[in-house]
Scaffold this motif. Structure first.
Motif, PDB file in Angstrom:
ATOM      1  N   ARG A 285       0.828  -1.203   0.000  1.00 45.93           N
ATOM      2  CA  ARG A 285       0.000   0.000   0.000  1.00 45.93           C
ATOM      3  C   ARG A 285       0.862   1.254   0.000  1.00 45.93           C
ATOM      4  NH1 ARG A 285      -4.035  -2.208   4.683  1.00 45.93           N
ATOM      5  NH2 ARG A 285      -5.569  -3.270   3.340  1.00 45.93           N
ATOM      6  N   LYS A 286       1.919   1.238   0.795  1.00 48.38           N
ATOM      7  CA  LYS A 286       2.805   2.404   0.865  1.00 48.38           C
ATOM      8  C   LYS A 286       3.544   2.634  -0.451  1.00 48.38           C
ATOM      9  CE  LYS A 286       3.503   2.226   5.867  1.00 48.38           C
ATOM     10  NZ  LYS A 286       4.454   2.052   6.992  1.00 48.38           N
ATOM     11  N   SER A 289       1.041   3.944  -3.087  1.00 45.19           N
ATOM     12  CA  SER A 289       0.550   5.304  -2.799  1.00 45.19           C
ATOM     13  C   SER A 289       1.421   6.388  -3.420  1.00 45.19           C
ATOM     14  CB  SER A 289       0.467   5.513  -1.286  1.00 45.19           C
ATOM     15  OG  SER A 289       1.759   5.592  -0.707  1.00 45.19           O
ATOM     16  N   LYS A 290       2.671   6.058  -3.769  1.00 47.07           N
ATOM     17  CA  LYS A 290       3.563   7.032  -4.403  1.00 47.07           C
ATOM     18  C   LYS A 290       3.200   7.267  -5.873  1.00 47.07           C
ATOM     19  CE  LYS A 290       6.649   7.697  -1.032  1.00 47.07           C
ATOM     20  NZ  LYS A 290       6.984   9.021  -0.460  1.00 47.07           N
ATOM     21  N   ARG A 291       2.371   6.370  -6.423  1.00 42.38           N
ATOM     22  CA  ARG A 291       1.918   6.478  -7.815  1.00 42.38           C
ATOM     23  C   ARG A 291       3.089   6.610  -8.801  1.00 42.38           C
ATOM     24  NH1 ARG A 291      -3.504   7.037  -7.938  1.00 42.38           N
ATOM     25  NH2 ARG A 291      -4.542   7.741  -6.011  1.00 42.38           N
ATOM     26  N   TYR A 448       9.885   5.061   1.467  1.00 37.21           N
ATOM     27  CA  TYR A 448       8.515   4.552   1.491  1.00 37.21           C
ATOM     28  C   TYR A 448       7.933   4.478   2.908  1.00 37.21           C
ATOM     29  CZ  TYR A 448       9.356   3.681  -3.392  1.00 37.21           C
ATOM     30  OH  TYR A 448       9.638   3.864  -4.716  1.00 37.21           O
TER      31      TYR A 448
END
Length: 474
Positions: A285-286, A289-291, A448
């Protein structure tokens, strides 16, 4: 597996159970034991109770004639259901409710239309088993017994040899799951290989179907199959699941690995593939989340230069060809693709994982990647390898190589790696970085925002590798 089912089933004299892939008869035998105890008050006479259970509640389809005999011996205490030594006294035929019927494949263009078996290998004479399993060789499984089942349970055959190059095996276990759902039981419990988590080899549609099915209540996953089946090596592990009709919600996921059990309740379709371990979910998920763009953008396809594994140097030409047997010169004319990479610095890794069939070592850790090294300009490789990136300067290539050796990157690859093959698709969760600067695990953990527990989890799962760019990892 039986413990996943509601307790009230064992005291229900009308509940029906089907094993569509009987091998030894163990499932039906253990069900019979529970029914025998659960129905004591409703059918006090022991023989009457056993006759009722065997005649009206337990049903099976054996996968071969031999397993039919074994299963009847296990359940009825006699390979002949109506024989002298059978514990059931009301059958009027030798097979009872555990039957075997020889089925032939239905061939079309050299393949079976139901299971995909290769006609050359499986179009056999009457003296050999066809391995055309009755349950999955019909479009109308409801006609097999013409009754409704409360529970379908089993350990189906896993695969068939396709007969193609490389002797690949075609999964068929998913066909049993899909066919069982057509019968619309109240509950479905099956144990199958876990490789469907990542798809591939004809399992992509099945994976999508499973992770989007909110009626799957529980998955129990053994990362190392040997913990479930001692001495049996099954690539990617095995799992069993409970599917319950007319239910909805998140799934209880239990992972068994060495002496540790991870348990979580979560949706199965949070990601495009099923992420098996709960601690990995928070890490992923982490990262997502940075895409950031995935590394798959710069990784080559299989056979990056159009050269097969069997291709060897001939001593001529200006290009250095790297093969699994060594290296030597070849002319440019032998290269069939990947021309844009030839003059660049490249990072090469073996197409085959270091881990045997994705299995961890004796310490429970994986290395994932095998040989990783730098290829200079005018060097190419066979399909034994893939290219992780091609760069105009050596320093960027070195930084990419060192990045690939981090435990962080190899952990993300491992989430999609359930077999020997390392392909571009396995890097779907690995984010691109700025390779003008070097990357270490510590730097990535900080970027991250990983917690000490998450870092410890990664390092408990992945073996360290030498970070030196000059190190040959073969």
């Amino acid at each position: 597996m039986l413990d996943l089912l509601p307790e009230e089933l064992w005291s229900n004299p009308k509940a029906r159970f089907l094993d569509p892939a009987c091998k030894s008869g163990v499932f039906l035998r253990e069900i019979a034991k529970r029914l025998d105890k659960g129905l004591e008050s409703k059918i006090p006479d022991r023989q009457e109770r056993i006759d009722h259970i065997m005649k009206h509640q337990l049903f099976g389809l054996s996968i071969t004639e031999l397993t039919g005999l074994m299963s009847r011996r296990t359940v009825y205490c006699s390979k002949i259901a109506n024989g002298k030594y059978s514990v059931c006294t009301v059958f009027d035929n030798e097979q009872g409710n555990i039957r075997f019927r020889r089925i032939e494949h239905t061939w079309q263009d050299g393949r079976c239309v139901f299971c995909g078996a290769n006609q050359e290998g499986y179009d056999r004479g009457p003296d050999l088993e066809t391995h055309a399993y009755e349950f999955i060789h019909t479009q109308n499984p409801e006609d097999l017994f013409t009754m409704k089942f409360d529970v379908i349970i089993g350990n189906p055959p896993y695969q068939l040899d396709t007969g193609g190059s490389g002797r690949q095996a075609k999964p068929i276990y998913h066909l049993f799951v899909q066919q069982a759902k057509k019968l619309n039981p109240r509950y479905l419990v099956m144990i199958i290989p876990s490789r469907w988590f990542a798809g591939g080899m004809g399992l992509d549609d099945f994976r999508a179907e499973m992770i989007n099915d909110s009626q799957i209540r529980t998955i129990v996953d053994y990362i190392d199959a040997r913990e479930c089946f001692p001495g049996v090596d099954i690539a990617g592990g095995v799992c069993y699941f409970l599917w319950a009709k007319d239910t909805d919600g998140d799934c209880k996921v239990i992972n068994v690995f060495k002496d540790t059990v991870y348990e979580s309740i979560r949706p199965l379709n949070e990601f495009n593939t099923f992420v098996r371990l709960a601690p990995a979910v928070s890490i992923l998920r982490k990262v997502i989340s940075k895409r950031e763009e995935p590394m798959t953008r710069i990784i080559s396809a299989t056979r990056p230069f159009g050269l097969q594994t069997k291709d060897r140097p001939d001593g001529n030409g200006m290009l250095r060809l790297v093969t699994s047997a060594g290296s030597g010169n070849i002319p440019l004319e032998r290269v069939k693709s990947g021309y844009e990479m030839i003059g660049k610095w490249k990072v090469m890794t073996s197409k085959t994982s270091h881990d045997h069939a994705g299995q961890p070592d004796k310490d429970g850790k994986r290395r994932v990647l095998s040989r990783i090294e730098l290829l200079e300009p005018n060097a190419v490789c066979t399909e034994s390898y893939i290219i992780l990136g091609a760069f105009d300067n050596k320093s960027e290539a070195i930084n990419c190589l060192v990045y690939a050796r981090t435990q962080f990157v190899r952990f993300l690859i491992s989430l999609l790696s359930f077999s020997q093959d390392i392909t571009r698709e396995r890097f779907a969760y690995v984010p691109m970085q700025d390779f003008s600067e070097p990357w270490t695990d510590e730097k990535l953990y900080q970027k991250y925002g990983l917690t000490p527990d998450e870092i410890a989890f990664i390092e408990s799962m992945i073996r360290p590798m030498d970070a030196s760019a000059e190190k040959n990892d073969e």
